[in-house]
Design a protein around this motif. Structure first.
Motif, PDB file in Angstrom:
ATOM      1  N   TYR A  36      35.354  33.714  51.635  1.00  0.00           N
ATOM      2  CA  TYR A  36      35.109  33.587  50.194  1.00  0.00           C
ATOM      3  C   TYR A  36      33.813  32.837  49.915  1.00  0.00           C
ATOM      4  O   TYR A  36      33.113  33.127  48.942  1.00  0.00           O
ATOM      5  CB  TYR A  36      36.297  32.897  49.513  1.00  0.00           C
ATOM      6  CG  TYR A  36      37.491  33.810  49.329  1.00  0.00           C
ATOM      7  CD1 TYR A  36      37.383  34.969  48.552  1.00  0.00           C
ATOM      8  CD2 TYR A  36      38.710  33.521  49.917  1.00  0.00           C
ATOM      9  CE1 TYR A  36      38.473  35.811  48.375  1.00  0.00           C
ATOM     10  CE2 TYR A  36      39.806  34.359  49.755  1.00  0.00           C
ATOM     11  CZ  TYR A  36      39.680  35.511  48.985  1.00  0.00           C
ATOM     12  OH  TYR A  36      40.752  36.350  48.809  1.00  0.00           O
ATOM     13  N   TYR A  37      33.481  31.865  50.771  1.00  0.00           N
ATOM     14  CA  TYR A  37      32.198  31.183  50.611  1.00  0.00           C
ATOM     15  C   TYR A  37      31.036  32.158  50.815  1.00  0.00           C
ATOM     16  O   TYR A  37      29.994  32.062  50.160  1.00  0.00           O
ATOM     17  CB  TYR A  37      32.077  30.020  51.601  1.00  0.00           C
ATOM     18  CG  TYR A  37      32.555  28.703  51.046  1.00  0.00           C
ATOM     19  CD1 TYR A  37      31.902  28.090  49.969  1.00  0.00           C
ATOM     20  CD2 TYR A  37      33.659  28.053  51.588  1.00  0.00           C
ATOM     21  CE1 TYR A  37      32.340  26.875  49.457  1.00  0.00           C
ATOM     22  CE2 TYR A  37      34.114  26.845  51.083  1.00  0.00           C
ATOM     23  CZ  TYR A  37      33.445  26.263  50.012  1.00  0.00           C
ATOM     24  OH  TYR A  37      33.882  25.063  49.503  1.00  0.00           O
ATOM     25  N   LEU A  40      30.414  33.987  47.630  1.00  0.00           N
ATOM     26  CA  LEU A  40      29.638  33.187  46.685  1.00  0.00           C
ATOM     27  C   LEU A  40      28.166  33.143  47.095  1.00  0.00           C
ATOM     28  O   LEU A  40      27.269  33.201  46.244  1.00  0.00           O
ATOM     29  CB  LEU A  40      30.205  31.763  46.611  1.00  0.00           C
ATOM     30  CG  LEU A  40      31.629  31.626  46.069  1.00  0.00           C
ATOM     31  CD1 LEU A  40      32.044  30.158  46.046  1.00  0.00           C
ATOM     32  CD2 LEU A  40      31.750  32.230  44.671  1.00  0.00           C
ATOM     33  N   LEU A  47      30.319  26.654  44.179  1.00  0.00           N
ATOM     34  CA  LEU A  47      31.555  26.380  43.453  1.00  0.00           C
ATOM     35  C   LEU A  47      31.295  25.827  42.053  1.00  0.00           C
ATOM     36  O   LEU A  47      32.143  25.963  41.167  1.00  0.00           O
ATOM     37  CB  LEU A  47      32.416  25.374  44.252  1.00  0.00           C
ATOM     38  CG  LEU A  47      33.031  25.882  45.555  1.00  0.00           C
ATOM     39  CD1 LEU A  47      33.750  24.743  46.267  1.00  0.00           C
ATOM     40  CD2 LEU A  47      34.005  27.018  45.280  1.00  0.00           C
ATOM     41  N   GLU A  48      30.124  25.205  41.860  1.00  0.00           N
ATOM     42  CA  GLU A  48      29.886  24.492  40.604  1.00  0.00           C
ATOM     43  C   GLU A  48      28.844  25.153  39.701  1.00  0.00           C
ATOM     44  O   GLU A  48      28.687  24.757  38.550  1.00  0.00           O
ATOM     45  CB  GLU A  48      29.426  23.059  40.914  1.00  0.00           C
ATOM     46  CG  GLU A  48      30.374  22.280  41.820  1.00  0.00           C
ATOM     47  CD  GLU A  48      31.739  22.085  41.174  1.00  0.00           C
ATOM     48  OE1 GLU A  48      31.812  22.086  39.927  1.00  0.00           O
ATOM     49  OE2 GLU A  48      32.725  21.914  41.924  1.00  0.00           O
ATOM     50  N   ARG A  68      34.700  34.448  40.293  1.00  0.00           N
ATOM     51  CA  ARG A  68      35.882  33.716  39.819  1.00  0.00           C
ATOM     52  C   ARG A  68      37.049  33.875  40.795  1.00  0.00           C
ATOM     53  O   ARG A  68      37.788  32.922  41.062  1.00  0.00           O
ATOM     54  CB  ARG A  68      36.274  34.207  38.429  1.00  0.00           C
ATOM     55  CG  ARG A  68      35.320  33.715  37.349  1.00  0.00           C
ATOM     56  CD  ARG A  68      35.570  34.392  36.027  1.00  0.00           C
ATOM     57  NE  ARG A  68      34.682  33.876  34.988  1.00  0.00           N
ATOM     58  CZ  ARG A  68      34.326  34.560  33.908  1.00  0.00           C
ATOM     59  NH1 ARG A  68      34.780  35.810  33.739  1.00  0.00           N
ATOM     60  NH2 ARG A  68      33.525  34.014  33.013  1.00  0.00           N
ATOM     61  N   ARG A  71      36.222  31.655  43.842  1.00  0.00           N
ATOM     62  CA  ARG A  71      36.391  30.225  43.542  1.00  0.00           C
ATOM     63  C   ARG A  71      37.869  29.851  43.454  1.00  0.00           C
ATOM     64  O   ARG A  71      38.293  28.827  43.993  1.00  0.00           O
ATOM     65  CB  ARG A  71      35.679  29.883  42.231  1.00  0.00           C
ATOM     66  CG  ARG A  71      34.170  29.831  42.356  1.00  0.00           C
ATOM     67  CD  ARG A  71      33.531  29.504  41.007  1.00  0.00           C
ATOM     68  NE  ARG A  71      32.090  29.287  41.151  1.00  0.00           N
ATOM     69  CZ  ARG A  71      31.289  28.982  40.118  1.00  0.00           C
ATOM     70  NH1 ARG A  71      31.791  28.894  38.886  1.00  0.00           N
ATOM     71  NH2 ARG A  71      29.991  28.791  40.323  1.00  0.00           N
ATOM     72  N   HIS A  72      38.649  30.682  42.766  1.00  0.00           N
ATOM     73  CA  HIS A  72      40.082  30.393  42.645  1.00  0.00           C
ATOM     74  C   HIS A  72      40.769  30.436  44.012  1.00  0.00           C
ATOM     75  O   HIS A  72      41.595  29.564  44.334  1.00  0.00           O
ATOM     76  CB  HIS A  72      40.734  31.413  41.700  1.00  0.00           C
ATOM     77  CG  HIS A  72      42.220  31.262  41.588  1.00  0.00           C
ATOM     78  ND1 HIS A  72      42.819  30.219  40.902  1.00  0.00           N
ATOM     79  CD2 HIS A  72      43.244  32.017  42.111  1.00  0.00           C
ATOM     80  CE1 HIS A  72      44.135  30.334  40.985  1.00  0.00           C
ATOM     81  NE2 HIS A  72      44.421  31.413  41.714  1.00  0.00           N
ATOM     82  N   SER A  75      39.959  27.361  46.081  1.00  0.00           N
ATOM     83  CA  SER A  75      40.709  26.188  45.608  1.00  0.00           C
ATOM     84  C   SER A  75      42.150  26.204  46.136  1.00  0.00           C
ATOM     85  O   SER A  75      42.658  25.196  46.620  1.00  0.00           O
ATOM     86  CB  SER A  75      40.707  26.156  44.076  1.00  0.00           C
ATOM     87  OG  SER A  75      41.479  25.072  43.598  1.00  0.00           O
TER      88      SER A  75
END
Length: 212
Positions: A36-37, A40, A47-48, A68, A71-72, A75
């Motif tokens: 997932y990273y 991104l 993440l930010e 999204r 990121r979810h 988390s």
């Protein structure tokens, strides 16, 4: 059939298998987080980073749904990772505690066995040495260092000197004698027949008294 805490095996092997299974789950979670990273990173965000432009509208230069979702998922997976690490730590503690308890039981049993042997084995009155290969003593199985507690009619209670043993040997030529020795902390029974052979004497070994 699902096993409960009451009937789950307490063996070290099962516990090690539990740890290996938890580590495998941890590795899988870390791989998913990394994947997932990478999503991104491909979108050029972390993440930010804000997903709206300077005017407050959703950015059109990135895939908002993918970001999204990534990121979810990160988390949630990070929470799963923390939980699995706690499980691994607890499993290792249980394993170490079980191993420590087993070592304690083994040491206690070993001490008990040693004390039992000390209580039940009579003290030796003589020790065997210089067993000659091919002699009656050698063929009977006597070994250097054997501690004698019984030699025919001679035992710890009536032994006075090696002449007692010599007398028994002389009167038992060609007849099997029951000899009991202590070897490696345990009793060993031997049938020894004094006889003529190519060497000196009827036994082919030295038997010396043990200082009392």
């Amino acid at each position: 059939m699902k096993m409960t805490d009451q009937n789950k095996p307490e063996s070290q092997e099962a516990s090690m298998e539990d740890v290996r299974s938890l580590i495998k789950k941890k590795d899988d979670i870390e791989e998913q987080i990394q994947a997932y990273y990478e999503v991104l990173e491909e979108q050029g965000v972390g993440l930010e980073v804000s997903l709206v432009d300077t005017e407050g509208y959703p950015r059109s230069d990135v895939n908002l749904y993918q970001i999204r979702t990534a990121r979810h998922s990160i988390s949630c997976l990070q929470n799963d990772h923390k939980a699995i690490m706690v499980e691994i730590e607890e499993a290792l503690h249980k394993l170490h505690a079980r191993e420590k308890a087993k070592r304690h039981r083994d040491e206690t049993e070993a001490r008990g066995e040693a004390m039992e042997l000390q209580v039940t084995l009579p003290p030796a009155f003589a020790r065997v040495n210089s067993v000659i290969q091919g002699s009656p003593a050698s063929e009977a199985g006597l070994k250097n260092g054997d501690e004698v507690i019984e030699f025919g009619s001679v035992n710890t209670g009536n032994f006075q000197s090696v002449y007692n043993i010599a007398s028994v040997v002389q009167h038992s030529e060609g007849k099997p004698l029951r000899v009991t020795v202590i070897r490696g902390g345990q009793k060993a029974h031997i049938s020894l027949t004094p006889r003529r052979w190519s060497g000196r004497g009827l036994l082919g070994c030295n038997i010396n008294p043990v200082p009392q």
